[in-house]
Design a protein around this motif. Structure first.
Motif, PDB file in Angstrom:
ATOM      1  N   ASP A  74       0.808  -1.216   0.000  1.00  0.00           N
ATOM      2  CA  ASP A  74       0.000   0.000   0.000  1.00  0.00           C
ATOM      3  C   ASP A  74       0.843   1.268   0.000  1.00  0.00           C
ATOM      4  O   ASP A  74       0.352   2.356   0.291  1.00  0.00           O
ATOM      5  CB  ASP A  74      -0.940   0.007   1.207  1.00  0.00           C
ATOM      6  CG  ASP A  74      -0.182   0.026   2.528  1.00  0.00           C
ATOM      7  OD1 ASP A  74       0.994  -0.404   2.528  1.00  0.00           O
ATOM      8  OD2 ASP A  74      -0.751   0.446   3.551  1.00  0.00           O
ATOM      9  N   LEU A  75       2.133   1.147  -0.314  1.00  0.00           N
ATOM     10  CA  LEU A  75       3.000   2.313  -0.351  1.00  0.00           C
ATOM     11  C   LEU A  75       3.675   2.447  -1.722  1.00  0.00           C
ATOM     12  O   LEU A  75       4.888   2.299  -1.857  1.00  0.00           O
ATOM     13  CB  LEU A  75       4.071   2.225   0.749  1.00  0.00           C
ATOM     14  CG  LEU A  75       3.572   2.265   2.200  1.00  0.00           C
ATOM     15  CD1 LEU A  75       4.737   2.122   3.163  1.00  0.00           C
ATOM     16  CD2 LEU A  75       2.815   3.551   2.477  1.00  0.00           C
ATOM     17  N   PRO A  76       2.893   2.715  -2.762  1.00  0.00           N
ATOM     18  CA  PRO A  76       3.485   2.840  -4.109  1.00  0.00           C
ATOM     19  C   PRO A  76       4.471   3.989  -4.218  1.00  0.00           C
ATOM     20  O   PRO A  76       5.364   3.959  -5.075  1.00  0.00           O
ATOM     21  CB  PRO A  76       2.255   3.076  -5.003  1.00  0.00           C
ATOM     22  CG  PRO A  76       1.217   3.650  -4.087  1.00  0.00           C
ATOM     23  CD  PRO A  76       1.447   2.975  -2.762  1.00  0.00           C
ATOM     24  N   ASN A  77       4.335   5.012  -3.356  1.00  0.00           N
ATOM     25  CA  ASN A  77       5.251   6.150  -3.418  1.00  0.00           C
ATOM     26  C   ASN A  77       6.690   5.733  -3.167  1.00  0.00           C
ATOM     27  O   ASN A  77       7.622   6.266  -3.768  1.00  0.00           O
ATOM     28  CB  ASN A  77       4.848   7.211  -2.389  1.00  0.00           C
ATOM     29  CG  ASN A  77       3.606   7.966  -2.803  1.00  0.00           C
ATOM     30  OD1 ASN A  77       3.210   7.915  -3.960  1.00  0.00           O
ATOM     31  ND2 ASN A  77       2.994   8.657  -1.855  1.00  0.00           N
ATOM     32  N   ILE A  78       6.884   4.784  -2.238  1.00  0.00           N
ATOM     33  CA  ILE A  78       8.238   4.343  -1.916  1.00  0.00           C
ATOM     34  C   ILE A  78       8.845   3.596  -3.091  1.00  0.00           C
ATOM     35  O   ILE A  78      10.031   3.743  -3.396  1.00  0.00           O
ATOM     36  CB  ILE A  78       8.234   3.488  -0.634  1.00  0.00           C
ATOM     37  CG1 ILE A  78       7.861   4.368   0.563  1.00  0.00           C
ATOM     38  CG2 ILE A  78       9.591   2.841  -0.411  1.00  0.00           C
ATOM     39  CD1 ILE A  78       7.807   3.658   1.881  1.00  0.00           C
ATOM     40  N   LYS A  79       8.057   2.784  -3.772  1.00  0.00           N
ATOM     41  CA  LYS A  79       8.571   2.100  -4.956  1.00  0.00           C
ATOM     42  C   LYS A  79       8.997   3.119  -6.003  1.00  0.00           C
ATOM     43  O   LYS A  79      10.017   2.960  -6.671  1.00  0.00           O
ATOM     44  CB  LYS A  79       7.501   1.171  -5.523  1.00  0.00           C
ATOM     45  CG  LYS A  79       7.173  -0.011  -4.612  1.00  0.00           C
ATOM     46  CD  LYS A  79       6.110  -0.914  -5.224  1.00  0.00           C
ATOM     47  CE  LYS A  79       5.788  -2.073  -4.280  1.00  0.00           C
ATOM     48  NZ  LYS A  79       4.743  -2.963  -4.839  1.00  0.00           N
ATOM     49  N   ALA A  80       8.217   4.185  -6.151  1.00  0.00           N
ATOM     50  CA  ALA A  80       8.570   5.239  -7.108  1.00  0.00           C
ATOM     51  C   ALA A  80       9.852   5.951  -6.693  1.00  0.00           C
ATOM     52  O   ALA A  80      10.694   6.282  -7.527  1.00  0.00           O
ATOM     53  CB  ALA A  80       7.422   6.241  -7.233  1.00  0.00           C
ATOM     54  N   MET A  81      10.010   6.175  -5.379  1.00  0.00           N
ATOM     55  CA  MET A  81      11.197   6.869  -4.886  1.00  0.00           C
ATOM     56  C   MET A  81      12.458   6.025  -4.982  1.00  0.00           C
ATOM     57  O   MET A  81      13.567   6.524  -4.836  1.00  0.00           O
ATOM     58  CB  MET A  81      10.980   7.317  -3.437  1.00  0.00           C
ATOM     59  CG  MET A  81      10.084   8.529  -3.304  1.00  0.00           C
ATOM     60  SD  MET A  81      10.011   9.157  -1.626  1.00  0.00           S
ATOM     61  CE  MET A  81       8.810   8.060  -0.883  1.00  0.00           C
ATOM     62  N   SER A  82      12.298   4.717  -5.230  1.00  0.00           N
ATOM     63  CA  SER A  82      13.452   3.836  -5.367  1.00  0.00           C
ATOM     64  C   SER A  82      14.136   4.011  -6.716  1.00  0.00           C
ATOM     65  O   SER A  82      15.261   3.546  -6.907  1.00  0.00           O
ATOM     66  CB  SER A  82      13.022   2.374  -5.191  1.00  0.00           C
ATOM     67  OG  SER A  82      12.477   2.162  -3.904  1.00  0.00           O
TER      68      SER A  82
END
Length: 417
Positions: free
Chosen positions: A385-393
């Motif tokens: 539920d944290l797609p933002n972190i995947k994007a920030m990777s």
């Protein structure tokens, strides 16, 4: 002598010195030098309040480490008094190897040698001076100590260094978007299998931490005006080094002149006490004092660059998602050569291009581990539920091009003005 002094820090309030050894380390000239090195290099050219130093940061990081170790103890983690003190010393000294203007001039005065290597070398020298827990601090700093989580607290994707510099840099720049909940993050930390983990209920605090770090890089650390100022400073220093190599007299303090006149290797720094002595004498003041002298230097390039820096006549800078086409670079080169009346050999000091990148969380490195209530551990980037972190990777790269503003580029063949 009473060595249990108290510092009044604008970010955290009162910071206590918990031991005599830590007091002696803080009083040592090597650490006192950090009072004269700006934490954020030339960022005050953009954010006038960004005048805090590496000394501020060292004390703040030590304070947060105290809170972290005390919190871990309260959760049942066994931490001896020696480990406690040594970890505080390790974080206190983690940036002691920085040269003038911190990252801005890294690798310029001593090619191929970064501040981490210099920190390690200087801490070894302090071990010879103080002995005792300094040796354990060195082991923790270099990740040689058996209990690995101590090193993680000093250097990792979620370390105390980052917690302090984000809070501190937000405070002094006034950029509120980078604000993080450092206290809450610290309370959420624990240790499992000798690794730092974050309790599941702290996952959104970590997401905010990573997002704040990404924003601070684009808005502050990699702000285009800061990049322009840094590239100008590097051009100025490179010109002074090149002139010195040609036998031209370049006025500077004894320690700065030492590095301008010879290329020093890491081996020489380790073996020659005189080399290290000159390095730990260097700070921002040496550079600004030299630049003020170089304004009157007979070399027109060095004089021009120095004047521009002192008067804040910074290079124009353009950022792009793509590499600048070769034909545009060639057209720009001709304009600069014609306007400034310089040689092709001197062009490199007035036209600088390259790339900058930003990755808030590099999941391929040391991971930020989340522990669930059931005791399961997973990488935060895998949280569904944290797609933002995947994007920030993902690493985001931008390309920059810098040149003097007085070179007017309104020609149709160059889409910059």
């Amino acid at each position: 002598m009473n060595k249990r002094k108290v510092f009044n820090d604008p970010v955290y309030g009162f910071i206590n010195i918990p031991s005599d050894l830590i007091f002696d380390v803080i009083e040592h000239p090597y650490l006192q030098r950090l009072r004269r090195i700006r934490q954020m290099g030339l960022a005050d050219f953009v954010y006038p309040g960004a005048l805090h130093t590496r000394f501020h940061h060292a004390l703040g990081a030590m304070h947060l480490m105290q809170s972290t170790l005390s919190s871990l103890r309260n959760k049942g983690q066994e931490i001896s008094e020696d480990e406690f003190e040594a970890t505080l010393i390790a974080i206190l000294l983690h940036d002691i190897g920085h040269g003038p203007f911190s990252h801005a001039l890294e690798y310029v005065l001593i090619p191929g040698v970064g501040h981490e290597q210099m920190s390690e070398l200087i801490i070894r020298r302090l071990c010879d001076t103080f002995g005792g827990n300094m040796h354990l601090a060195y082991q923790i700093f270099t990740d040689q100590y058996a209990r690995k989580f101590f090193h993680q607290l000093v250097s990792s994707q979620l370390d105390i260094d980052r917690l302090d510099y984000l809070k501190r840099d937000c405070f002094y720049t006034g950029v509120s978007e980078g604000e993080i909940g450092a206290d809450r993050i610290i309370k959420m930390l624990d240790v499992r299998n000798d690794k730092i983990v974050v309790e599941e209920k702290g996952i959104y605090s970590i997401e905010n931490f990573l997002n704040a770090r990404r924003l601070m890089y684009w808005q502050v650390y990699l702000h285009k005006t800061s990049v322009s100022a840094e590239k100008m400073m590097i051009s100025t220093m490179n010109r002074s080094i090149d002139l010195a190599a040609q036998g031209v007299d370049v006025q500077a303090s004894p320690s700065l002149a030492f590095f301008l006149n010879q290329k020093v290797t890491l081996d020489e720094l380790e073996q020659d006490q005189n080399c290290l002595k000159h390095f730990v004498s260097l700070d921002d003041i040496d550079i600004w004092a030299a630049i003020k002298q170089w304004v009157y230097h007979p070399d027109r390039v060095l004089s021009d660059l120095s004047s521009r820096l002192l008067e804040r006549r910074l290079f124009r800078i353009k950022l792009s998602n793509e590499v600048t086409p070769e034909e545009k670079l060639e057209a720009l080169e001709k304009k600069i050569l014609s306007k400034l009346k310089i040689t092709e050999q001197e062009l490199k000091y007035f036209m600088v291009h390259g790339s900058i990148s930003n990755a808030a969380y590099v999941s391929s490195g040391q991971k930020i581990n989340i522990i669930t209530k059931e005791g399961k551990i997973f990488d935060i980037a895998q949280a569904s539920d944290l797609p933002n972190i995947k994007a920030m990777s993902r690493i985001v790269k931008k390309y920059y091009l810098c040149w003097p503003k007085d070179v007017n580029l309104r020609h149709n063949s160059i889409a910059y003005s």
